[in-house]
Design an enzyme around this catalytic site. Structure first.
Site, PDB file in Angstrom:
ATOM      1  N   GLU A  17       0.844  -1.211   0.000  1.00  0.00           N
ATOM      2  CA  GLU A  17       0.000   0.000   0.000  1.00  0.00           C
ATOM      3  C   GLU A  17       0.875   1.256   0.000  1.00  0.00           C
ATOM      4  O   GLU A  17       1.872   1.331   0.718  1.00  0.00           O
ATOM      5  CB  GLU A  17      -0.903   0.028   1.235  1.00  0.00           C
ATOM      6  N   ALA A  51      -8.590  11.645   2.898  1.00  0.00           N
ATOM      7  CA  ALA A  51      -9.820  11.625   3.691  1.00  0.00           C
ATOM      8  C   ALA A  51     -10.832  12.675   3.245  1.00  0.00           C
ATOM      9  O   ALA A  51     -12.039  12.448   3.278  1.00  0.00           O
ATOM     10  CB  ALA A  51      -9.468  11.825   5.160  1.00  0.00           C
ATOM     11  N   GLY A 108     -14.744   5.996   4.765  1.00  0.00           N
ATOM     12  CA  GLY A 108     -13.869   7.049   5.287  1.00  0.00           C
ATOM     13  C   GLY A 108     -14.317   7.438   6.689  1.00  0.00           C
ATOM     14  O   GLY A 108     -15.423   7.076   7.123  1.00  0.00           O
ATOM     15  N   ASP A 109     -13.461   8.145   7.395  1.00  0.00           N
ATOM     16  CA  ASP A 109     -13.803   8.597   8.753  1.00  0.00           C
ATOM     17  C   ASP A 109     -14.687   9.834   8.677  1.00  0.00           C
ATOM     18  O   ASP A 109     -14.404  10.760   7.899  1.00  0.00           O
ATOM     19  CB  ASP A 109     -12.525   8.914   9.543  1.00  0.00           C
ATOM     20  N   ALA A 125     -20.251   2.203   3.341  1.00  0.00           N
ATOM     21  CA  ALA A 125     -19.486   1.644   2.220  1.00  0.00           C
ATOM     22  C   ALA A 125     -20.340   0.684   1.397  1.00  0.00           C
ATOM     23  O   ALA A 125     -20.176   0.600   0.175  1.00  0.00           O
ATOM     24  CB  ALA A 125     -18.233   0.939   2.753  1.00  0.00           C
ATOM     25  N   GLN A 176      -7.799  -4.225   8.626  1.00  0.00           N
ATOM     26  CA  GLN A 176      -7.061  -3.214   9.378  1.00  0.00           C
ATOM     27  C   GLN A 176      -5.811  -3.910   9.929  1.00  0.00           C
ATOM     28  O   GLN A 176      -5.803  -5.140  10.114  1.00  0.00           O
ATOM     29  CB  GLN A 176      -7.961  -2.730  10.546  1.00  0.00           C
ATOM     30  N   GLN A 212       5.169   6.556  15.473  1.00  0.00           N
ATOM     31  CA  GLN A 212       4.178   5.974  14.553  1.00  0.00           C
ATOM     32  C   GLN A 212       3.190   5.088  15.343  1.00  0.00           C
ATOM     33  O   GLN A 212       1.992   5.166  15.146  1.00  0.00           O
ATOM     34  CB  GLN A 212       4.972   5.119  13.567  1.00  0.00           C
ATOM     35  N   LYS A 272       7.614   3.541   2.109  1.00  0.00           N
ATOM     36  CA  LYS A 272       9.042   3.293   2.372  1.00  0.00           C
ATOM     37  C   LYS A 272       9.486   2.042   1.607  1.00  0.00           C
ATOM     38  O   LYS A 272       9.409   0.925   2.136  1.00  0.00           O
ATOM     39  CB  LYS A 272       9.267   3.086   3.872  1.00  0.00           C
TER      40      LYS A 272
END
Ligand code: FAD
Length: 289
Positions: A17, A51, A108-109, A125, A176, A212, A272
């Site tokens: 991702e 978002a 989405g939030d 959704a 998640q 993080q 990354k």
């Protein structure tokens, strides 16, 4: 290529991702990240959706870069919480024009400072999934939450709504992140009991810096098990050691999942390629590219 076809293969697959830039000035950097990530030969690459919906063109642009420039199947995320149905339809049409076949459909939030839902918005959704299904031959995925979605009153309720998403036309699910594989195994037991039979791809986040993890745990409600907390406690002040330990922890999670019969794992790379590359090197005899 459709994600459902990739997931149907009886071989080990690893996907990655990425997130899009916030500003146009960062677009070239993210495209370079896509190129470096593509060299690792993931089975597919997903690109998140801002978002607020305000940077949707970057998601489309990066999905195009993944698939049409770097020749890796792209999975474009699409959220509906901050957009009208017309705006969502237009994004779907643009994805179709770019030849993107795979969409991860999300609500989405809910923004704290906005009325939701307005009459011309999707509320869940499942409604978005149903509508995408009507708009073309997309392979549609959705999110699921092994520890329950933070807004859900119970896991049972969350699973009932998850089943609605699958019935609306979703062909695969991505979880998640979780830091204890037994949470995924327990979730799979409940998913199968609900007769949800689409593939459930586990999402693994390599945590390579201590700040993080604090953000992740507070935002997503993900549980940090003692073994994981011990790593953060011990190495938080040493960035290089924390990075190494985080990569080792994610590698171990992935190996355990594959050893227990999971064929496909999705890595939350946080853009990354070096971290994703080290994990894939650790798996070089397991994930044969
Ligand atoms: P939904 O499936 O709509 O569920 C939201 C809540 O509503 C849940 O509590 C559910 O139980 C409940 N619910 C569902 N249907 C009903 C119903 N009919 N009646 C009552 N309650 C119902 N966010 C982004 O902004 N961009 C991204 O690109 C992004 N990518 C993600 C990728 C993954 C794999 C995951 C796991 C999350 C991602 N998110 C992203 C975060 C996601 O948008 C949030 O978690 C959001 O709060 C829920 O989205 P959803 O699609 O799961 O919502």
């Amino acid at each position: 290529m459709r994600i459902s076809e990739i997931l149907a293969k009886d071989t080990v697959g690893i996907s990655c991702e990425l997130f899009p830039p916030k500003f146009g000035s960062q677009l070239a950097n993210v495209k370079e990240t896509v190129r470096e990530m593509a060299e690792l030969k993931p089975t597919y690459m997903s690109i998140t959706y801002g978002a607020t919906g305000g940077t949707s063109e970057y998601t489309i642009d990066i999905a195009n870069e993944i698939q049409n420039v770097n020749h890796i199947p792209a999975l474009a995320h699409l959220t509906c919480v901050s957009s009208t149905k017309e705006k969502v339809h237009s994004v779907i049409e643009q994805l179709k024009q770019s030849g993107i076949e795979n969409i991860l459909a999300l609500r989405g939030d809910i923004p704290t400072d906005a009325d939701f839902p307005l009459p011309n918005q999707y509320q869940y959704a499942s409604e978005l999934i149903y509508d995408i299904k009507q708009q073309g031959e997309f392979c549609i995925g959705a999110a699921c939450y092994p520890e329950g979605h933070p807004e859900a009153d119970s896991m049972e309720e969350d699973l009932n709504y998850l089943k609605e998403k699958v019935e609306a036309g979703c062909g695969f699910l991505t979880t998640q992140m979780f830091f204890d594989n037994s949470i995924y195994y327990n979730f799979m037991y409940k998913v199968l009991k609900k007769k949800i039979s689409v593939p459930v791809v586990p999402g693994i986040m390599p945590v390579t810096n201590a700040s993080q993890i604090k953000r992740i745990v507070s935002l997503s409600g993900t549980m940090a098990p003692p073994r994981f907390k011990a790593i953060v406690d011990r190495f938080a002040d040493s960035p290089a050691a924390m990075r190494q330990a985080g990569i080792a922890y994610a590698t171990e999670q992935i190996i355990d999942l594959i050893a227990n019969g999971v064929n496909h794992v999705h890595i939350y790379t946080m853009n990354k390629p070096d971290v994703a590359g080290e994990i894939l090197r650790n798996l070089s005899e397991i994930y044969i590219r």
